[in-house]
Write an enzyme that holds these catalytic residues in place. Structure first.
Site, PDB file in Angstrom:
ATOM      1  N   GLY A 197      20.405 -42.825 104.147  1.00 21.59           N
ATOM      2  CA  GLY A 197      21.779 -42.404 104.455  1.00 21.59           C
ATOM      3  C   GLY A 197      22.475 -43.320 105.451  1.00 21.59           C
ATOM      4  O   GLY A 197      23.572 -43.812 105.182  1.00 21.59           O
TER       5      GLY A 197
ATOM      6  N   ASP B 178      16.512 -51.349 104.310  1.00 18.38           N
ATOM      7  CA  ASP B 178      17.224 -50.745 103.176  1.00 18.38           C
ATOM      8  C   ASP B 178      18.638 -51.297 103.013  1.00 18.38           C
ATOM      9  O   ASP B 178      19.276 -51.101 101.980  1.00 18.38           O
ATOM     10  CB  ASP B 178      17.330 -49.223 103.354  1.00 18.38           C
ATOM     11  CG  ASP B 178      15.973 -48.537 103.379  1.00 18.38           C
ATOM     12  OD1 ASP B 178      15.029 -49.078 102.773  1.00 18.38           O
ATOM     13  OD2 ASP B 178      15.870 -47.466 103.996  1.00 18.38           O
TER      14      ASP B 178
ATOM     15  N   LYS C  38      19.668 -43.748  98.293  1.00 17.33           N
ATOM     16  CA  LYS C  38      18.673 -44.431  97.453  1.00 17.33           C
ATOM     17  C   LYS C  38      17.367 -43.646  97.387  1.00 17.33           C
ATOM     18  O   LYS C  38      17.058 -42.840  98.279  1.00 17.33           O
ATOM     19  CB  LYS C  38      18.378 -45.844  97.970  1.00 17.33           C
ATOM     20  CG  LYS C  38      17.809 -45.935  99.404  1.00 17.33           C
ATOM     21  CD  LYS C  38      16.316 -45.737  99.551  1.00 17.33           C
ATOM     22  CE  LYS C  38      15.845 -45.786 100.999  1.00 17.33           C
ATOM     23  NZ  LYS C  38      14.457 -45.377 101.219  1.00 17.33           N
TER      24      LYS C  38
END
Ligand code: C5P
Length: 303
Positions: free
Chosen positions: A96, A131, A6
């Site tokens: 990640g 996230d 992202k």
């Protein structure tokens, strides 16, 4: 499945809550760049094989923690074997580890005889990091607030090329937030009124850009301050005719840090993000090319 990275197209820090955690307002965007994640459940014991990068101890890996959290919540499966092939640079603000965790949650629920469902997955994701709720979902783009638990999915914009710029040094997320707090003191801001219609085209997104963590990180990490200094040159270079008349005004590039850094990105809705990147290597950065994603890859059964 591919666990896509992202970007934070913008990131505002609204304040710090009593637990010391910071409340955010951010626009997430998936990239086509991703790790490969596979999960098997017909095994005894719990293993993680993470190849291609040093991601530290297995029990602290977010992919492993996601599977353990799923197993606790669902009572299934007793054992799991996770394989991760890393392609997303580690520790750079590209999500990640969180993308791997999100994919593990989706894969396990896809394989489960009695799936927990999206709402329950999101609850598990919130406990794994800010996230992970977005990266455990199927939206290519979303606004997020708080610790990432409040999400508004948005339709994808047409894919835009992206150059990721990776400085030689990383930044720990906790450090970036600590530095921001040190600089700001006891700061509190309201969430903005965001005109959703403006987010339906790249120009509107570019107009809202900005990352509150850039300045505190750049003040402490020389390699990042070099990238911050490049902004003016890159953007002036693009807007001043270096690219001729091929760049209409509504496709101005976006150059910013993602998440808590240290990665920066140059997103060029109008075309080629390689223009004016010559200063990057001189500043000690590595460039990785990718693009914004229009779709999020769905889990599938391995044959
Ligand atoms: O989300 P993640 O576990 O990567 O965060 C690492 C650390 O960064 C947290 O322990 C916290 O100190 C800080 N952080 C924060 N506010 C956020 C996200 C992270 O203060 N929204």
């Amino acid at each position: 499945m591919v666990a896509q990275a992202k970007l934070n197209l913008f990131l505002r820090v609204l304040g710090r809550d009593q637990s010391g955690y910071h409340s955010l307002e951010t626009l997430f965007q998936r990239l086509t760049l991703g790790d490969d994640v596979a999960v098997r459940v017909d095994v005894v014991g719990r293993t993680l094989d993470c190849r291609g990068a040093d991601t530290g101890p297995v029990e602290r890996n977010l992919a492993w923690r996601a599977a353990a959290a799923y197993a606790d919540a669902a009572g299934w499966p007793a054992g799991f074997a996770i394989e991760v092939d890393k392609r997303i640079p580690v520790g750079g603000g590209l999500g990640g580890g969180s993308a791997d965790a999100g994919s593990v949650l989706r894969l396990l629920d896809f394989l489960a005889p009695a799936p927990l469902g999206d709402a329950r997955l999101r609850q598990l994701a919130v406990g794994l990091g800010a996230d992970v709720p977005f990266l455990a979902g199927s939206a290519p783009r979303a606004l997020a607030w708080g610790r990432g638990e409040r999400l508004l999915a948005l339709p994808a914009l047409p894919s835009a090329p992206v150059a990721l710029i990776l400085p030689s040094v990383g930044v720990a997320t906790a450090d970036a937030f600590r530095w921001l707090s040190a600089d700001r003191g006891d700061y509190r801001a309201e969430a903005r009124q965001i005109d959703i219609a403006a987010l339906a085209h790249w120009a509107g997104v570019v107009a809202l850009a900005g990352n509150d963590l850039e300045a505190p990180v750049a003040a402490r990490v020389p390699a990042v301050s070099d990238l911050l200094a490049l902004r003016l040159r890159l953007l002036v270079g693009q807007g001043s005719g270096d690219r001729g008349d091929a760049t209409p005004p509504d496709t101005a590039p976006l150059y910013a840090m993602t998440g808590s850094g240290s990665t920066w990105f140059l997103l060029a809705p109008g075309g080629d993000p390689t223009v004016a990147l010559d200063g990057i290597e001189a500043a000690g950065g590595r460039v990785v090319r990718t693009a914004t994603a229009e779709n999020v890859v769905a889990p599938e059964r391995m044959v």
